[in-house]
Design a protein around this motif. Structure first.
Motif, mmCIF file in Angstrom:
data_model
loop_
_atom_site.group_PDB
_atom_site.id
_atom_site.type_symbol
_atom_site.label_atom_id
_atom_site.label_comp_id
_atom_site.label_asym_id
_atom_site.label_seq_id
_atom_site.Cartn_x
_atom_site.Cartn_y
_atom_site.Cartn_z
ATOM 1 N N PHE A 10 -6.550 -17.517 -3.783
ATOM 2 C CA PHE A 10 -6.697 -17.240 -2.355
ATOM 3 C C PHE A 10 -8.123 -16.767 -2.062
ATOM 4 C CE2 PHE A 10 -2.524 -17.111 -0.066
ATOM 5 C CZ PHE A 10 -1.771 -17.701 -1.060
ATOM 6 N N PHE A 11 -8.672 -15.936 -2.927
ATOM 7 C CA PHE A 11 -10.040 -15.447 -2.775
ATOM 8 C C PHE A 11 -11.034 -16.600 -2.728
ATOM 9 C CE2 PHE A 11 -13.904 -14.540 -5.298
ATOM 10 C CZ PHE A 11 -14.576 -13.743 -4.377
ATOM 11 N N LEU A 12 -10.921 -17.522 -3.672
ATOM 12 C CA LEU A 12 -11.852 -18.656 -3.718
ATOM 13 C C LEU A 12 -11.730 -19.546 -2.486
ATOM 14 C CD1 LEU A 12 -11.682 -19.720 -7.469
ATOM 15 C CD2 LEU A 12 -13.595 -18.644 -6.269
ATOM 16 N N VAL A 13 -10.513 -19.774 -2.041
ATOM 17 C CA VAL A 13 -10.318 -20.623 -0.859
ATOM 18 C C VAL A 13 -10.903 -19.941 0.379
ATOM 19 C CG1 VAL A 13 -8.606 -21.695 0.660
ATOM 20 C CG2 VAL A 13 -8.338 -21.829 -1.824
ATOM 21 N N LEU A 14 -10.653 -18.654 0.556
ATOM 22 C CA LEU A 14 -11.194 -17.939 1.714
ATOM 23 C C LEU A 14 -12.719 -17.863 1.647
ATOM 24 C CD1 LEU A 14 -10.794 -16.434 4.349
ATOM 25 C CD2 LEU A 14 -10.414 -14.338 3.012
ATOM 26 N N ALA A 15 -13.270 -17.698 0.464
ATOM 27 C CA ALA A 15 -14.722 -17.654 0.319
ATOM 28 C C ALA A 15 -15.349 -18.949 0.831
ATOM 29 C CB ALA A 15 -15.105 -17.415 -1.141
ATOM 30 N N ARG A 16 -14.689 -20.034 0.599
ATOM 31 C CA ARG A 16 -15.204 -21.336 1.058
ATOM 32 C C ARG A 16 -14.839 -21.620 2.516
ATOM 33 N NH1 ARG A 16 -16.207 -26.699 -2.054
ATOM 34 N NH2 ARG A 16 -16.741 -27.960 -0.285
ATOM 35 N N ALA A 17 -13.622 -21.297 2.910
ATOM 36 C CA ALA A 17 -13.129 -21.633 4.251
ATOM 37 C C ALA A 17 -13.708 -20.736 5.342
ATOM 38 C CB ALA A 17 -11.605 -21.563 4.275
ATOM 39 N N LYS A 18 -14.025 -19.502 5.000
ATOM 40 C CA LYS A 18 -14.654 -18.533 5.914
ATOM 41 C C LYS A 18 -13.745 -17.902 6.961
ATOM 42 C CE LYS A 18 -18.890 -19.280 4.346
ATOM 43 N NZ LYS A 18 -19.443 -18.418 3.370
ATOM 44 N N THR A 19 -12.570 -18.482 7.230
ATOM 45 C CA THR A 19 -11.635 -17.877 8.179
ATOM 46 C C THR A 19 -10.235 -17.883 7.575
ATOM 47 O OG1 THR A 19 -10.989 -19.888 9.372
ATOM 48 C CG2 THR A 19 -12.966 -18.737 10.173
ATOM 49 N N LEU A 20 -9.432 -16.917 8.005
ATOM 50 C CA LEU A 20 -8.055 -16.853 7.526
ATOM 51 C C LEU A 20 -7.280 -18.102 7.922
ATOM 52 C CD1 LEU A 20 -7.110 -13.146 8.341
ATOM 53 C CD2 LEU A 20 -7.612 -14.124 6.092
ATOM 54 N N THR A 21 -7.507 -18.572 9.133
ATOM 55 C CA THR A 21 -6.786 -19.750 9.620
ATOM 56 C C THR A 21 -7.110 -20.978 8.780
ATOM 57 O OG1 THR A 21 -6.767 -18.847 11.857
ATOM 58 C CG2 THR A 21 -6.395 -21.216 11.635
ATOM 59 N N ASN A 22 -8.378 -21.213 8.516
ATOM 60 C CA ASN A 22 -8.767 -22.372 7.704
ATOM 61 C C ASN A 22 -8.249 -22.252 6.274
ATOM 62 O OD1 ASN A 22 -10.080 -23.552 9.854
ATOM 63 N ND2 ASN A 22 -12.098 -22.830 9.256
ATOM 64 N N ALA A 23 -8.356 -21.046 5.697
ATOM 65 C CA ALA A 23 -7.860 -20.835 4.334
ATOM 66 C C ALA A 23 -6.356 -21.059 4.277
ATOM 67 C CB ALA A 23 -8.213 -19.430 3.857
ATOM 68 N N ALA A 24 -5.638 -20.531 5.262
ATOM 69 C CA ALA A 24 -4.188 -20.693 5.301
ATOM 70 C C ALA A 24 -3.799 -22.161 5.394
ATOM 71 C CB ALA A 24 -3.611 -19.917 6.488
ATOM 72 N N THR A 33 -0.458 -14.172 5.247
ATOM 73 C CA THR A 33 -0.281 -14.197 3.787
ATOM 74 C C THR A 33 -1.637 -14.143 3.094
ATOM 75 O OG1 THR A 33 1.752 -15.464 4.004
ATOM 76 C CG2 THR A 33 0.682 -15.503 1.844
ATOM 77 N N VAL A 34 -2.594 -14.893 3.611
ATOM 78 C CA VAL A 34 -3.942 -14.866 3.040
ATOM 79 C C VAL A 34 -4.522 -13.453 3.163
ATOM 80 C CG1 VAL A 34 -6.282 -15.803 3.167
ATOM 81 C CG2 VAL A 34 -4.321 -17.305 3.584
ATOM 82 N N ALA A 35 -4.384 -12.847 4.329
ATOM 83 C CA ALA A 35 -4.905 -11.497 4.550
ATOM 84 C C ALA A 35 -4.282 -10.501 3.574
ATOM 85 C CB ALA A 35 -4.652 -11.055 5.991
ATOM 86 N N ARG A 36 -2.972 -10.574 3.392
ATOM 87 C CA ARG A 36 -2.293 -9.651 2.463
ATOM 88 C C ARG A 36 -2.763 -9.854 1.031
ATOM 89 N NH1 ARG A 36 2.195 -11.002 5.469
ATOM 90 N NH2 ARG A 36 2.970 -12.364 3.831
#
Length: 80
Positions: A10-24, A33-36
């Motif tokens: 989840f960390f790696l995906v958010l690092a690349r996606a930059k937003t919770l919505t995109n990562a999710a 779920t990403v935030a938690r």
């Protein structure tokens, strides 16, 4: 300290996606779920990995340092 492998993913995906919505969207879960997962990882490690900005999430210096180590670990976990 025991780190959950999924939190690293989840960390790696958010690092690349930059937003919770995109990562999710990329992972296929709700943004909460990403935030938690990120909060749990930061709590486990005792460091802040992201700066929360109005425009999204930016890696802190600690987060930047973790990316290459984390990427290697996650690849090893899921490929080997």
């Amino acid at each position: 300290m025991k780190v959950d492998w999924d939190h690293l993913r989840f960390f790696l995906v958010l690092a690349r996606a930059k937003t919770l919505t995109n990562a999710a969207r990329l992972i296929g879960v709700e943004h909460s779920t990403v935030a938690r997962r990120i909060q749990a990882l930061e709590s486990t490690l005792g460091i802040q990995l992201f700066k929360r900005e109005a425009t999204g999430y930016e890696l802190t210096s600690e987060g930047l340092a973790l990316v290459p180590r984390c990427a290697t670990s996650v690849v090893f976990k899921y490929v080997v």
